[in-house]
Design a protein around this motif. Structure first.
Motif, short mmCIF file in Angstrom:
data_model
loop_
_atom_site.label_atom_id
_atom_site.label_comp_id
_atom_site.label_asym_id
_atom_site.label_seq_id
_atom_site.Cartn_x
_atom_site.Cartn_y
_atom_site.Cartn_z
N ALA A 136 6.94 -4.83 21.25
CA ALA A 136 7.87 -5.06 22.36
C ALA A 136 8.73 -6.27 22.01
N VAL A 137 9.72 -6.53 22.84
CA VAL A 137 10.57 -7.71 22.65
C VAL A 137 10.07 -8.82 23.57
N PRO A 138 10.47 -10.09 23.32
CA PRO A 138 9.90 -11.20 24.09
C PRO A 138 10.01 -11.06 25.60
N THR A 139 11.14 -10.57 26.11
CA THR A 139 11.28 -10.43 27.57
C THR A 139 10.26 -9.44 28.13
N PRO A 147 13.60 -14.54 18.60
CA PRO A 147 12.46 -15.46 18.42
C PRO A 147 11.59 -15.48 19.67
N CYS A 148 10.29 -15.46 19.46
CA CYS A 148 9.37 -15.41 20.59
C CYS A 148 8.89 -16.81 20.96
N PRO A 149 8.99 -17.21 22.23
CA PRO A 149 8.54 -18.54 22.66
C PRO A 149 7.04 -18.74 22.39
N PRO A 171 4.75 -20.30 24.11
CA PRO A 171 3.83 -20.05 25.23
C PRO A 171 3.32 -18.61 25.30
N ILE A 172 4.11 -17.65 24.82
CA ILE A 172 3.65 -16.26 24.81
C ILE A 172 2.52 -16.11 23.80
N TYR A 173 2.66 -16.73 22.63
CA TYR A 173 1.57 -16.75 21.65
C TYR A 173 0.29 -17.31 22.28
N GLU A 174 0.46 -18.42 22.97
CA GLU A 174 -0.70 -19.12 23.54
C GLU A 174 -1.37 -18.28 24.63
N GLY A 215 4.63 -18.18 14.57
CA GLY A 215 6.09 -18.19 14.61
C GLY A 215 6.73 -17.70 13.33
N SER A 216 5.94 -17.57 12.26
CA SER A 216 6.47 -17.07 10.99
C SER A 216 6.45 -15.55 10.98
#
Length: 382
Positions: free
Chosen positions: A263-266, A294-296, A298-301, A336-337
């Motif tokens: 999916a995309v970040p939004t 680029p994905c923020p 906080p989404i990773y976290e 992020g990579s």
């Protein structure tokens, strides 16, 4: 056997394995199996495509002819993609979000012999020139009436190399604005689709046991080529989604046992805001991947907090779109990579003069390999 026969070879190998689950809410179509969501085996998808190819051939469609499609995500995307391949024709899926004033020049540029459209978009299609065919009831009736022996004969001609396309023949024209904002028709050859599938399967370690959703639009390279064509190539399962609804996405993931998720970040932010997402057990998903922007962090976290693996990809209509792979053991260290180049790809960063730059320097990314497009439709200089 031509380059465009690979799906029909896969259908012979995979047989009655489920290839596609239609989670769009559309009614069951010809060749589907009953269930909460209609499903289609590899053999059923091949049969639909071959029957459609027979009908298109009767209309004079052949190698190099363009067939346009104006539709939200629908099984007909797969029908037309595979039917075009069997005839050596070129599929041109149009962005349904464009207004008539922006869509009409693209229609005139591609000059398709036929335009297929979803009944919900009849008003928009009516403003476009050329011959048009609705994906309504008659479409399914026409498929069902094609004699089985005629579809079989076309398949045999494809395997004998009497029909179809070669590696360098265009399979798709995908209109993309890139950084210019002026849509250009990217010519996507069979070579690009096949090598993107090989790169994705080998570098992302996909198998026939994998299942992934298609929530991004199929008029975009992300919908067509992040998972759809690679998993059809490897014998996996796709779940076709309609307009993205976070609650339904959770339901499809859980009930269809999805193992991959793009999916995309939004869309990921909407998923995180969905209460059922935080309560659901989604451990069948081996990893989630984001693209398009680029994905923020906080989404990773937020995904890490639920014990779910999350990473990013990078690609574009003209290259791949899957260009890099980040090993799972590096997810935390390299958050992020996008990772390392996929198997059959080259990548480097250069300065304004084209000279290679050292690690850590900022410059222009150059990509190379057999997963690149052929150029722009009727715009050789660009």
């Amino acid at each position: 056997m031509t380059a465009s026969a690979w799906f029909f070879a896969r259908a012979r190998l995979a047989g009655e394995r489920v290839a596609l689950v239609d989670g769009t809410g559309s009614p069951p179509l010809w060749g589907s199996s009953p269930g909460k969501w209609p499903s289609y085996t590899y053999r059923a998808l091949a049969e639909r495509a071959l029957r459609l190819a027979v009908l298109l051939k009767e209309r004079g469609i052949g190698k190099g002819d363009r067939i346009a499609l104006l539709s939200q995500n629908h099984v007909a995307y797969v029908d037309l993609l595979l039917a075009a391949a069997s005839l050596g024709a070129i599929l041109v899926p149009f962005n349904i979000r464009l207004p008539e004033g922006e869509l009409r020049p693209l229609q005139e540029d591609a000059a398709p012999a036929l335009l297929f459209y979803h009944p919900d978009l009849a008003a928009l299609a009516a403003h476009l020139p050329g011959e048009k065919i609705s994906l309504g009831d008659h479409y399914e009736e026409d498929l069902s009436r094609v004699p089985r022996e005629r579809a079989k004969a076309l398949e045999e001609a494809l395997f004998k190399g009497e029909m179809g396309a070669g590696l360098e023949d265009p399979w798709l024209i995908l209109y993309t604005g890139g950084t210019t904002g002026v849509p250009k028709g990217a010519l996507i050859p069979h070579r690009q689709v096949i090598f993107n599938a090989i790169n994705t399967t080998g570098s992302w370690e996909l198998t026939s046991e994998d299942a992934a959703p298609v929530f991004t639009p199929l008029f975009h390279t992300g919908g067509l080529h992040v998972f759809l064509t690679p998993l059809l190539h490897s014998g996996g399962k796709l779940v076709l989604g309609g307009a993205f609804q976070p609650e339904k996405a959770v339901e499809l993931t859980r009930e269809e046992g999805l193992t991959l998720f793009f999916a995309v970040p939004t869309m990921y932010q909407l998923l995180l805001d969905e209460p059922s997402f935080r309560k659901a057990n989604l451990q069948t998903v081996r990893w989630f991947i984001s693209g398009g922007a680029p994905c923020p962090l906080p989404i990773y976290e937020a995904f890490a907090a639920q014990g779910l693996l999350f990473k990013e990809g990078y690609g574009l209509t003209e290259a791949g779109p899957n260009n890099f792979a980040l090993p799972l053991e590096k997810l935390t260290e390299k958050r992020g990579s996008v990772g390392l180049p996929v198997l059959h790809a080259r990548a480097k960063v250069v300065d304004d003069t084209g000279q290679d730059l050292p690690p850590g320097a900022v410059g222009e990314l150059l990509l190379g390999g057999p997963h690149l497009f052929s150029g722009y439709w009727q715009k050789e200089e660009e």
